[in-house]
Motif scaffolding. Structure first.
Motif, short mmCIF file in Angstrom:
data_model
loop_
_atom_site.label_atom_id
_atom_site.label_comp_id
_atom_site.label_asym_id
_atom_site.label_seq_id
_atom_site.Cartn_x
_atom_site.Cartn_y
_atom_site.Cartn_z
N GLY A 36 -10.47 -15.88 -2.83
CA GLY A 36 -9.18 -15.82 -3.64
C GLY A 36 -8.93 -14.30 -3.63
N ALA A 37 -7.83 -14.13 -4.30
CA ALA A 37 -7.08 -12.90 -4.29
C ALA A 37 -7.92 -11.64 -4.79
CB ALA A 37 -5.56 -12.73 -5.16
N SER A 38 -8.68 -11.89 -5.90
CA SER A 38 -9.69 -11.16 -6.25
C SER A 38 -10.86 -11.06 -5.30
CB SER A 38 -10.05 -11.24 -7.64
OG SER A 38 -10.85 -12.63 -7.85
N GLY A 39 -11.20 -11.72 -4.33
CA GLY A 39 -12.26 -11.39 -3.66
C GLY A 39 -13.35 -12.28 -3.96
N TYR A 40 -13.24 -13.33 -5.16
CA TYR A 40 -14.16 -14.12 -5.51
C TYR A 40 -13.80 -15.48 -4.80
CZ TYR A 40 -16.21 -10.99 -8.79
OH TYR A 40 -16.82 -9.71 -9.22
N LYS B 154 -14.81 -19.71 -5.21
CA LYS B 154 -15.41 -20.70 -6.06
C LYS B 154 -16.64 -21.11 -5.54
CE LYS B 154 -11.67 -23.04 -8.30
NZ LYS B 154 -10.92 -24.39 -8.38
N PHE C 127 -18.42 -18.54 -9.79
CA PHE C 127 -17.62 -17.79 -8.86
C PHE C 127 -18.79 -16.71 -7.84
CE2 PHE C 127 -13.97 -18.70 -11.33
CZ PHE C 127 -12.93 -19.16 -10.26
N LYS D 116 -19.12 -13.57 -5.08
CA LYS D 116 -18.24 -12.46 -4.11
C LYS D 116 -19.18 -11.92 -3.39
CE LYS D 116 -14.96 -8.75 -4.31
NZ LYS D 116 -14.10 -7.90 -5.17
N VAL E 299 -20.31 -8.27 -1.73
CA VAL E 299 -20.08 -6.92 -1.81
C VAL E 299 -20.75 -6.33 -0.73
CG1 VAL E 299 -20.41 -4.86 -3.51
CG2 VAL E 299 -20.24 -7.44 -4.26
N ALA F 213 -14.23 1.32 -4.40
CA ALA F 213 -13.51 0.33 -5.30
C ALA F 213 -12.22 -0.24 -4.40
CB ALA F 213 -12.95 0.87 -6.63
N GLU F 214 -11.72 -1.21 -4.58
CA GLU F 214 -10.62 -1.52 -4.10
C GLU F 214 -9.43 -1.42 -5.00
OE1 GLU F 214 -11.72 -5.77 -3.60
OE2 GLU F 214 -13.74 -4.95 -3.81
N VAL F 215 -8.84 -0.39 -4.97
CA VAL F 215 -7.71 -0.18 -5.95
C VAL F 215 -6.44 -0.80 -5.17
CG1 VAL F 215 -6.25 1.27 -7.34
CG2 VAL F 215 -8.93 1.51 -7.19
N ILE F 216 -5.76 -1.82 -5.68
CA ILE F 216 -4.73 -2.24 -4.90
C ILE F 216 -3.61 -1.42 -5.21
CG2 ILE F 216 -3.20 -4.44 -4.27
CD1 ILE F 216 -5.76 -6.01 -5.33
N HIS F 217 -3.02 -0.64 -4.34
CA HIS F 217 -1.80 0.15 -4.52
C HIS F 217 -0.65 -0.72 -4.53
CE1 HIS F 217 -3.83 3.86 -5.44
NE2 HIS F 217 -4.69 3.48 -4.33
N TYR F 218 0.57 -0.32 -4.96
CA TYR F 218 1.62 -1.04 -4.90
C TYR F 218 2.65 -0.25 -3.76
CZ TYR F 218 3.37 2.41 -8.04
OH TYR F 218 3.45 3.65 -8.88
#
Lengths: 165, 258
Positions: A91-95, A97, A150, A152, A154, A160-165
């Motif tokens: 999903g969006a956070s990389g995790y 189910k 969950f 993921k 790695v 780190a994945e910092v999602i910038h806007y």
């Protein structure tokens, strides 16, 4: 066949379906269960005949499919299929189910749940730090001593994945 | 150099924040909260969410609320506690404001009842007192994906989104499990969360162990590196406990003494 019926409490059935990792509605439909209201709660009534056919049908289908594939699954192949499933279902956070991943891998490789759990346990041991598992989630799978919801992937040395806007 | 490794596995605001990625996350969050009414901080349990939130607080005009203290998590309680904190800070003797009047007359119950009736107005009016932009950290709002009140509490986020506050920003901390559940089950919320989210690393990057540990104890960085090599998916919390010689245990056996 004689008229024998099995009655199940709804909550028990739902919990059972969850433990199996199947959708309770689908299982109900396959068993041709009827819903009956008893007191404050609901009961499912399953006809013995439908139950019998369902179980025998599953056993038969299972024994037909097994032998061809079960042998050839190597550790590398398992890892490859698992990685693909995790990537696809993330999903969006990389995790992703874990239950979805489990079902996808089991279907792809034609292996059972026990085999999946065993293989994943081994993989987590050999590739330490390659996967992160989370304990939260609505439906969980037991791997080793703990239950996880969950997973993921790695990549080592990732910053780190910092999602910038 | 003396060692001061936290012994209690919960972030405290007395410690400096270390690690480049974490500092970058703080920068991003400061920017996000200055531009949008809401921002989300995402991270595994024990990877420094609360610590990062404290650091954001230090750099902004901020109100930190830990929702485990609030009792029932509903809109009225959240708004009332934020308003109360605003009043405590800005509601001096000469403050002129409708919410201040209500507080003087009816106390906290008055604020709570206003918040129950019209949370958006109450919050907006109280925020006028602050004068500048206020960042409101909601920590532990949704501490678990299995929370029986999950959807009721997630609805608070929905209402905050729709309040469209112009002089405040909510920073919400979240576990990845919770985030995934929101994205999957509440699409109107999930779709826009993606644009305002900062995610912390899932494992400690090797090159940052030194920075992180040296904040607490520079002499133990080598030991920390060894521990991490052995257990690459350890969280910061586990690492610090391990450095303190208190490995996280499943249980402690109690032996009766004669």
């Amino acid at each position: 066949m004689e008229e024998v019926k099995i009655t199940l409490r709804k909550s028990d059935f739902d919990r059972f379906a969850e433990r199996l990792g199947v959708n309770p509605d689908e299982l109900l439909a396959a068993l041709k269960a009827e819903v009956v209201k008893v007191g404050p709660g609901f009961r499912y009534v399953v006809d013995m005949e439908s139950f019998f056919y369902f179980v025998v049908g599953r056993l038969y289908a299972g024994s037909q499919r097994r032998p061809e594939k079960a042998q050839e699954v190597t550790a590398e192949r398992f890892e490859e299929v698992l990685n693909k499933a995790v990537d696809r279902l993330a999903g969006a956070s990389g995790y992703a189910k874990l239950v979805d991943v489990k079902n996808a891998v089991m279907q792809e490789l034609g292996i059972g749940e026990d085999e999946f759990v065993k293989r994943l346990g081994e993989l987590l041991q050999t590739k330490r730090g390659a996967y992160v598992l989370l304990e939260g989630g609505d439906v969980k799978v037991q791997i080793g001593l703990k239950k996880y919801g969950f997973i993921k992937r790695v990549e080592r040395r990732s910053i780190a994945e910092v999602i910038h806007y | 150099m003396s060692c001061n490794i936290p012994r209690w596995p919960v972030a405290g605001d007395g410690f400096k924040l270390g690690g480049n990625t974490w500092l970058r996350a703080v920068d991003s969050l400061v920017k996000l909260t200055s531009a949008f009414p809401m921002a989300v901080l995402l991270g595994r349990a024990g990877m420094g969410k609360t610590h990062v939130a404290y650091e954001v607080c230090r750099r902004t005009n901020c109100i930190y609320v830990d929702l485990t203290e609030v009792g029932e998590r509903n809109m009225a309680n959240v708004v009332a506690i934020v308003v109360w904190r605003l009043l405590a800070r800005h509601g001096g003797r000469d403050a002129k404001n409708r919410v201040v009047e209500v507080y003087r007359r009816f106390g906290y119950e008055g604020l709570l009842s206003l918040a129950r009736g019209d949370p958006a107005w109450t919050l907006r009016t109280a925020l006028e007192l602050a004068g500048t932009r206020t960042v409101i950290v909601l920590d532990e709002l949704l501490p678990s994906a299995e929370d029986p009140k999950f959807f009721e509490v997630a609805y608070i986020l929905h209402r905050i989104r729709n309040m469209h506050l112009s002089s405040a920003s909510f920073l919400v901390t979240m576990l990845p499990e919770v985030y995934e559940k929101i994205v999957e089950r509440i699409p109107p919320l999930g779709n826009f969360l993606i644009h305002i989210t900062v995610q912390l690393p899932d494992i400690i990057p090797e090159e940052e162990v030194e920075d992180i540990v040296s904040v607490y104890c520079p002499e133990k960085t080598d030991l920390a590196r060894k521990i991490l090599a052995e257990k690459p998916d350890a969280t910061i919390r586990e690492l610090l406990l391990e450095l303190n010689n208190m490995p996280s245990r499943r249980y402690v056996e109690l032996v009766p003494t004669d």
